[in-house]
Design an enzyme around this catalytic site. Structure first.
Site, short mmCIF file in Angstrom:
data_model
loop_
_atom_site.label_atom_id
_atom_site.label_comp_id
_atom_site.label_asym_id
_atom_site.label_seq_id
_atom_site.Cartn_x
_atom_site.Cartn_y
_atom_site.Cartn_z
N GLN A 114 0.77 -1.22 -0.45
CA GLN A 114 0.08 -0.35 -0.45
C GLN A 114 0.92 1.73 0.00
O GLN A 114 0.40 2.25 -0.29
CB GLN A 114 -0.93 0.10 1.05
CG GLN A 114 -1.68 -1.11 1.35
CD GLN A 114 -2.62 -1.02 2.74
OE1 GLN A 114 -3.35 -0.46 3.26
NE2 GLN A 114 -2.06 -2.13 3.85
N ASN A 115 2.10 1.37 -0.18
CA ASN A 115 3.04 2.22 0.08
C ASN A 115 3.35 3.14 -0.72
O ASN A 115 3.23 2.14 -2.21
CB ASN A 115 4.52 1.64 0.81
CG ASN A 115 4.33 1.24 2.06
OD1 ASN A 115 2.86 1.62 2.88
ND2 ASN A 115 5.44 0.04 2.73
N ASP A 117 6.06 4.82 -1.33
CA ASP A 117 7.39 5.42 -1.23
C ASP A 117 8.55 4.57 -2.42
O ASP A 117 10.05 4.95 -2.13
CB ASP A 117 7.45 5.01 0.14
CG ASP A 117 7.35 4.11 0.68
OD1 ASP A 117 7.93 2.68 0.15
OD2 ASP A 117 7.41 3.21 2.33
N HIS A 132 -1.36 1.26 -4.33
CA HIS A 132 -2.02 2.65 -4.31
C HIS A 132 -1.27 3.61 -4.26
O HIS A 132 -1.10 4.30 -4.42
CB HIS A 132 -2.09 3.52 -2.27
CG HIS A 132 -3.27 2.81 -1.72
ND1 HIS A 132 -2.85 2.85 -0.19
CD2 HIS A 132 -3.94 2.00 -2.21
CE1 HIS A 132 -4.05 1.85 -0.06
NE2 HIS A 132 -5.33 1.54 -0.75
N THR A 201 0.66 -3.29 8.56
CA THR A 201 -0.71 -2.28 8.31
C THR A 201 -1.37 -2.37 9.26
O THR A 201 -1.74 -3.38 10.11
CB THR A 201 -0.83 -3.06 6.60
OG1 THR A 201 -2.21 -1.87 6.38
CG2 THR A 201 -1.01 -4.48 6.77
N SER A 202 -2.01 -1.41 9.16
CA SER A 202 -3.18 -0.99 10.47
C SER A 202 -4.40 -1.82 10.09
O SER A 202 -5.26 -2.20 10.73
CB SER A 202 -3.59 0.67 10.88
OG SER A 202 -4.02 0.99 9.93
#
Ligand code: BJW
Length: 267
Positions: A114-115, A117, A132, A201-202
């Site tokens: 999901q990063n 960066d 994402h 990840t949350s």
């Protein structure tokens, strides 16, 4: 509480036995590189994080209301990404990909992140599914034309393309559809995987938050590595509490030793 050797061994054995491993990563994997996560701003210490709620900035509404602020925020985040290096957690996942794809099959490992960066790629991960999007590419809101961030000038904010449209990062904001290709690869991997690992990840943002349940429904074993507990923690077969940059290298070393026929030691 750090995981005990038995828990590390259990996950190592699952990796060795698995034919298809899927790993889902979130912001926690980059935390030890020095990038702040989304949902624990107390870690941050930078004025932008303390003055603004990141969740308020990751929306198309925020960009339309105040393109200068949102552009500055993403440009600032890009400079943070450029300032930091991958950590041992990223390195371990890149090594795991090389090992499993070379020793088992090209489909034996899928990394879904999901990063935005780019740290997984910088660590050497090759097939990275960027759910994402990425902060390294921006697109014109008028024409849709994409431009690598390094080719844009950030002399003034917001940034406009040669066609006059506002430039925005190629990231997925709330309410926006995820990239079709990434979703298709992730969906196929979830169908065939027999081990699913949720790391850093949350597990609160959909659709990624449902991946573990889908994999479990398809018969996969499930594991979580997270500093804190999440909605997944009670559901997984193996929960390893702690920092991914510490736990992943330990698990990988044990799996490599086990696959090499060596008994797993107590490190
Ligand atoms: C460590 C650690 C260490 C710390 N080691 N661990 C169904 C139900 C309800 C709502 C929805 C639903 N379906 C869709 C929605 C709406 C929405 C959503 O999920 N809302 C929820 C908040 C309820 N989802 C969407 O809008 C998605 N779009 C969508 O579904 O579209 C449908 C559609 C279809 C067709 C047409 C149109 C639409 C899009 C979601 C986009 C998310 N975007 C962001 C911003 C990206 C750009 C950017 O980076 O700025 O993505 S939000 C933000 O959250 C970012 C992250 O990728 C994402 C997830 O966060 P993550 O990675 O989990 O980080 P944290 O901070 O939450 O957690 C870090 C964890 O690490 C913590 O647990 C720490 O404890 C831990 N940790 N250090 C290990 N060292």
């Amino acid at each position: 509480m750090a995981p005990g050797p038995e828990q590390l061994d259990r996950l190592a054995a699952c990796i060795v036995e698995a034919r298809n491993v899927v790993v889902l990563t979130g912001a926690g994997v980059s935390a030890e590189s020095g990038l702040a996560t989304f949902r624990d701003p107390s870690e941050a210490g930078d004025a932008l994080w303390s003055r603004y709620d990141p969740m308020e900035l990751a929306t198309i509404g925020a960009f339309e209301r105040d393109p200068e602020l949102v552009t500055r925020w993403y440009h600032w985040r890009f400079t943070k990404c450029a300032d930091v290096d991958p950590n041992p957690g990223h390195d371990a996942l890149a090594r795991l990909e090389r090992w499993l794809t070379e020793s088992k099959s090209p489909e034996a490992f899928t990394l879904i992140t999901q990063n935005i960066d780019g740290l997984h790629q910088r660590a050497g991960s090759v097939r990275v599914v960027e759910l994402h999007g990425t902060i390294h590419t921006w697109r014109c809101t008028e024409t849709g034309k994409e431009t690598p961030l390094r080719d844009l000038s950030f002399g003034s904010f917001p940034v406009r393309s040669g066609d006059g449209g506002l430039m925005r990062p190629c990231v997925v904001w709330f309410g926006e559809a995820l990239p079709e290709a990434a979703l298709a690869i992730a969906g196929a991997a979830l169908e065939r995987c027999d081990l699913f690992m949720s790391i850093g990840t949350s597990a609160t943002v959909q659709p990624a938050a449902s991946f573990l349940r889908i994999a479990k429904h398809n018969g996969a074993r499930t594991a979580e590595i997270n500093r804190d507990s999440t909605p997944n923690t009670a559901e997984v077969d193996i929960a390893l509490p702690g920092a991914s940059g510490e736990i992943l290298p330990l698990v990988l070393a044990r799996a490599e030793r086990l696959a090499g026929g060596d008994p797993i030691g107590d490190t």
